[in-house]
Each structure stands twice: as structure tokens, then as C-alpha cells.
Design an enzyme around this catalytic site. Structure first.
Site, PDB file in Angstrom:
ATOM      1  N   LYS A 277       0.865  -1.180   0.000  1.00 20.00           N
ATOM      2  CA  LYS A 277       0.000   0.000   0.000  1.00 20.00           C
ATOM      3  C   LYS A 277       0.901   1.228   0.000  1.00 20.00           C
ATOM      4  O   LYS A 277       1.756   1.371   0.859  1.00 20.00           O
ATOM      5  CB  LYS A 277      -0.909  -0.015   1.235  1.00 20.00           C
ATOM      6  CG  LYS A 277      -2.045   0.999   1.198  1.00 20.00           C
ATOM      7  CD  LYS A 277      -3.096   0.610   0.147  1.00 20.00           C
ATOM      8  CE  LYS A 277      -4.358   1.455   0.272  1.00 20.00           C
ATOM      9  NZ  LYS A 277      -5.123   1.144   1.496  1.00 20.00           N
ATOM     10  N   ASN A 420      12.709   5.575   7.786  1.00 19.85           N
ATOM     11  CA  ASN A 420      13.306   4.568   8.650  1.00 19.85           C
ATOM     12  C   ASN A 420      12.375   3.358   8.720  1.00 19.85           C
ATOM     13  O   ASN A 420      11.181   3.506   8.869  1.00 19.85           O
ATOM     14  CB  ASN A 420      13.516   5.127  10.054  1.00 19.85           C
ATOM     15  CG  ASN A 420      14.664   6.119  10.128  1.00 19.85           C
ATOM     16  OD1 ASN A 420      15.719   5.874   9.576  1.00 19.85           O
ATOM     17  ND2 ASN A 420      14.438   7.227  10.810  1.00 19.85           N
TER      18      ASN A 420
END
Length: 526
Positions: A277, A420
Site C-alpha cells: 500500500k 526509517n
């Protein structure tokens, strides 16, 4: 001359390697009373079809020499193409030197790109570098005020219609000229790229790019942005080479997300499913079957999976297709699908099914490009791949065999998550994914939060991260990120290492009694 005034074709030069449509074009020219000049195989094909042809060597009075390397590079040809009919001096010189005007040039080039793709020898590749063809094309395109230039059989139908209407317009010739220069530019780019590769030069002083437009898209990332999809001819299995079995046209975001999903699923050898997604995996799992892998991948984040992209690394079967079809899915991409699986999905008219025929190779090289203001960045593909033998255990407790398998799995997933990145995994499946945060601690917390939501959907009170392992795409700058992972219930961690505070992070792992391994390789993904 106005944009719409018609220029008849009295003489045409046809010299093509791809004979598609050649006879139809020749017949249209003859029907309009045009003389056809041609060479070699093109002349033979036209003559065999019963069309009158004048060999270029007969027209110029100069034979083909040097094994055909020189046949059109003569004044009688280039003068006929480049001479301006609106300049009396040009007309006079052409008459003086008996240079007949040429009004149409149809040339497609020696198949250099196809020769390289076939794995041919260096000598064969060199011999398939066309010299006369690009010169003819560029000359005709430069003099498009008086000459029409064709570089692809796809252009023949329009020019045949123009001939039947009395001739070509300036507007049409200008468009053909632009296409011609684009073709020779792409051709030269392919040659330059080949030479660079032959001398193992990844980043030459002049970096050339070329692509073939496959589709103009409805819009880009947002409706106010324009977009198009181009292929680069490298034939890496994926969205550019896939066959779309069903569904509406792919959008810009669909293409980007599908590429991300398929590249991620190719990391695994056993049956694997990846759900993506917004270019980030929200569920990844491996299992003995695709059906089981789908169940585990979906369990990680069923909310985000709605409207997502699903990728498999093998043949989609009927059972798995039925399960995927129970939720709204934008795209399914796989190397293949059974007829029964395709029949299941056929009722989902908006779902796109893409079949690629093969998987990309995760360790394959290549260069990827990203634009920046005033230029672009180029880097080699992230084809790094860690194996157990390269891992370094740095804690008092070593991972168990089961933990080690999950650690390697989680780190391979983290490679495909925006930085991250923190990925929790258990039993060959993700149980929490934290992506794209400015703080690594935030990524760890978000993954746990999503994991808790998934657990509640299963009727559980504890997050799925309990008893999992965790992967970080880069080192921990402080121990707080690791402490968040420990609090989430992870029992082992994999990370690149390399921080000046590695000792502090390792000490925190030992205090918590968890195992930690270092890869020495990071996977930033921006």
C-alpha cells in the site's frame, strides 16, 4: 508554405530492415505515380510484389561497396533529400549535378538493440550499428519543409491516407521529423550504453536515457499532474513486460506500487505473498502454499490491505484467488495464474491481473535514476542480499534456528520498506511494519500499534509482535529504538551496525536477554 498545404510525393527512398507494411506503402506510392528508390532486401521485396523499383546504385551510378557499408552516403541521395526547393541556388545546383529531389524517406534502422538483447558477439553488435540509416533520417528530418520521413511501420497508415488525399502537410512532416530525431537519439543512446557496459563503465561522463512510450496515463500521482509510462527495453520481468489479463488501465500509482510489490516478492524462493500500500509492504509472508502465505500476510495489517497491490512469486491458484477476491484489491501481479484462478477473478471487472512470465532476479545489477532540480541521480540497484554465513552475533545469547530464519526474512522485507524501517516478523510472516518515519523509534512504535490493531481483529489482547523478531534497515543511533522493540516483545534483532553507540545498543540487548546479529549492510530506501 502553410501548415495545411499539401506536398505531393514524386520520388521516395525506401530502405528498411523491418519489412512490415513495406509492400502496402510501396503500392500507395506507385498508385500516386511516385518513383521508388530502394536498396538490397527492400528492393527485392518490392520487386517480388510486382512493384517497379529503381536500385539506388542505378540511380546514383555508384555501386554498393564495403559489404554494403556504403550505399546511400553519396551526393545524389543526400543532395536529393537536403536540397531546398524554395531556394533558387539549391534548385540550380541540383539541376547542374543531376540530383533528383526525394520527397519521402522511409528508413528503419539495423536492429542493434535486438542484436544486443540476443546476446550476440561484440563483432555482430558492431556490424548492426547503422550508419547510413541515421544519416538519411536526420537529413530528411532537417529538411522536413520539403521531405516526409518515416522511421516506423506504425506511421505508414497515416502517410498512405495522406498520399491518397494528395500529399503531406507541413504539420504532419514536422511531427514526423520530431519522431525521427527521437528515434536516432534513442538508437545512439543504446549504442553508447552498450559501449559503456562493454568497458565496465557504470557511470560514463555522458549518461544517456531513452524510453518508448507505452501509454499516456490519465494523470500522475495527483489529478492535476500529467504522466506517461515508458519502457526502457531492458526486459526485466515486471510491470513493463507484464501481460494484463483483465481490468481497467493502470494508474501512475498502480504502476509504482505494483513494481514495489513484485520486486519485494522476488526476494523469496518459497511460496510468498506481498501486499503493498503506497509503495510500502503492509503484509509479507512465506509458507508451503500461496493460500497459507496470503492468510499470514493479510493478518499483519488487514485494514491497510484494502485497496492494495498483491504480488506472488509463483502461479496464482484458484484457492488463493478466491481468498484475495474477498477484499477490494487494485492489482494482482504474478508470473502466471491457472485458468481456474483467472475465472475466479473475471467477475472483478476493475481488478487488474498482470502476468509477467518470470521473476526479476534480486541480485541482478543495473542502474536506477531519479530526477532532482537541474539534473538526476543515478545509482546501482540495491541488489545486496545477506546470508546467514555473513551475519555476526554480537550478544551473549545467539539466535535460535527459528529466530535466525525469521531475522533473515525480516531483513529482506525491510529492504523494501521506506526508511526509517522497522519490521517485526514471526514464523515467516510480518506481524508489524513501521515505515518512513523521521525517527526510528517512531517506526518501531507505529509497527507495534498496527500489530495491536491486527491482534484485536483476531480477538487477541496482546500485539502480534510478542515473541517475534525485529529488523532495522539501518543502525540504531541510540538504545531507545532497541528498547522500544524489546518492550514490544521481540526476542531477537537484526540490524546493520556501525553506530558509534553500538556498544551501548548491544549492552541494552544483553540486559534484556535478547539476541542480536549485525549484517554490515544497510538498506536505506527513500
Amino acid at each position: 508554405m502553410s501548415q495545411t498545404s499539401l506536398l505531393p510525393v514524386k520520388r521516395a527512398l525506401l530502405s528498411v530492415s523491418d519489412k512490415t507494411g513495406l509492400i502496402e506503402l510501396g503500392r500507395a506510392l506507385v498508385a500516386q505515380g511516385a518513383e521508388i528508390l530502394s536498396t538490397g532486401g527492400s528492393a527485392k521485396a518490392l520487386r517480388d510484389a510486382g512493384l517497379p523499383v529503381v536500385e539506388v546504385s542505378d540511380h546514383t551510378g555508384f555501386p554498393e561497396i564495403l559489404d554494403g557499408r556504403v550505399k546511400t552516403l553519396v551526393p545524389q541521395i543526400h543532395g536529393g533529400i537536403l536540397g531546398r526547393r524554395d531556394l533558387p541556388a539549391h534548385v540550380a545546383q541540383m539541376a547542374e549535378y543531376k540530383i533528383a529531389p526525394i520527397d519521402l524517406v522511409a528508413v528503419n534502422l539495423y536492429p542493434f538493440e535486438a542484436t544486443v538483447a540476443s546476446g550476440a558477439s561484440g563483432d555482430d553488435c558492431i556490424e548492426n550499428i547503422d550508419i547510413g540509416g541515421p544519416a538519411l533520417i536526420r537529413a530528411a528530418a532537417k529538411n522536413h519543409g520539403h521531405v516526409a520521413v518515416l522511421t516506423s511501420p506504425d506511421q505508414y497508415a497515416a502517410i498512405i491516407a495522406a498520399l491518397q488525399a494528395g500529399g503531406t502537410t507541413l504539420e504532419a512532416r514536422r511531427a514526423l521529423a520530431g519522431a525521427a530525431y527521437a528515434r536516432t537519439s534513442a538508437y545512439d543512446s543504446a549504442i553508447a550504453t552498450w559501449f559503456a557496459r562493454e568497458r565496465n563503465e557504470t557511470f560514463p561522463e555522458r549518461f544517456t536515457l531513452s524510453g518508448m512510450r507505452q501509454e499516456v496515463l490519465r494523470y500522475g500521482e495527483n489529478p492535476h499532474q500529467q504522466a506517461a509510462f515508458y519502457t526502457d527495453g531492458t526486459n526485466r520481468p515486471g510491470v513493463a513486460t507484464a501481460r494484463q489479463v483483465q481490468g481497467k488501465s493502470l494508474s501512475y500509482n498502480n504502476l509504482n506500487d505494483t513494481d514495489a510489490a513484485f520486486e519485494a516478492v522476488a526476494e523469496f524462493r518459497e511460496p510468498a505473498v506481498v501486499i503493498v500500500k503506497h509503495a510500502n509492504p503492509c503484509g509479507v509472508a512465506t509458507a508451503d502454499s500461496f493460500s497459507a502465505a496470503w492468510d499470514s500476510a493479510l493478518r499483519c495489517d488487514p485494514v491497510s490491505a484494502f485497496g492494495g497491490i498483491v504480488a506472488l512469486n509463483g502461479t496464482l491458484d484458484e484457492e488463493t484467488a478466491k481468498k484475495i477476491a474477498t477484499i477490494f484489491t487494485e492489482v494482482i501481479v504474478a508470473p502466471d495464474a491457472t485458468e481456474a484462478a483467472q475465472a475466479v477473478l473475471a467477475s472483478k471487472k476493475n481488478l487488474r491481473l498482470l502476468l509477467t512470465g518470470a521473476l526479476p532476479t534480486p541480485t541482478e545489477g543495473g542502474v536506477i535514476v531519479r530526477s532532482v532540480a537541474g539534473g538526476f541521480l543515478a545509482q546501482t540497484r540495491d541488489n545486496g542480499r545477506i546470508e546467514e554465513s555473513a551475519l555476526k552475533v554480537v550478544t551473549k545469547r545467539a539466535p535460535t534456528a527459528e529466530e535466525m530464519r525469521d531475522l533473515i526474512f525480516a531483513f529482506r522485507v525491510a529492504k523494501h520498506v521506506k526508511s526509517n524501517a522497522i519490521v517485526y516478523a514471526k514464523d515467516g510472516a510480518t506481524v508489524g511494519v513501521g515505515a518512513g518515519q523521521m525517527s526510528r523509534v517512531d517506526s518501531a512504535r507505529i509497527a507495534v500499534s498496527k500489530s495491536l490493531e491486527a491482534a484485536k481483529a483476531l480477538g487477541q489482547s496482546e500485539p502480534l509482535t510478542r515473541g517475534s523478531v525485529a529488523a532495522s534497515d539501518a543502525f540504531f543511533p541510540f538504545a531507545d529504538g532497541l528498547e522500544t522493540i524489546v518492550a514490544a516483545g521481540a526476542t531477537a534483532v537484526i540490524q546493520p551496525g556501525g553506530s558509534i553507540r553500538d556498544d551501548e545498543v548491544i549492552a541494552a540487548a544483553d540486559k534484556a536477554g535478547i539476541a542480536m546479529v549485525l549484517t554490515g549492510m544497510r538498506h536505506f530506501r527513500h
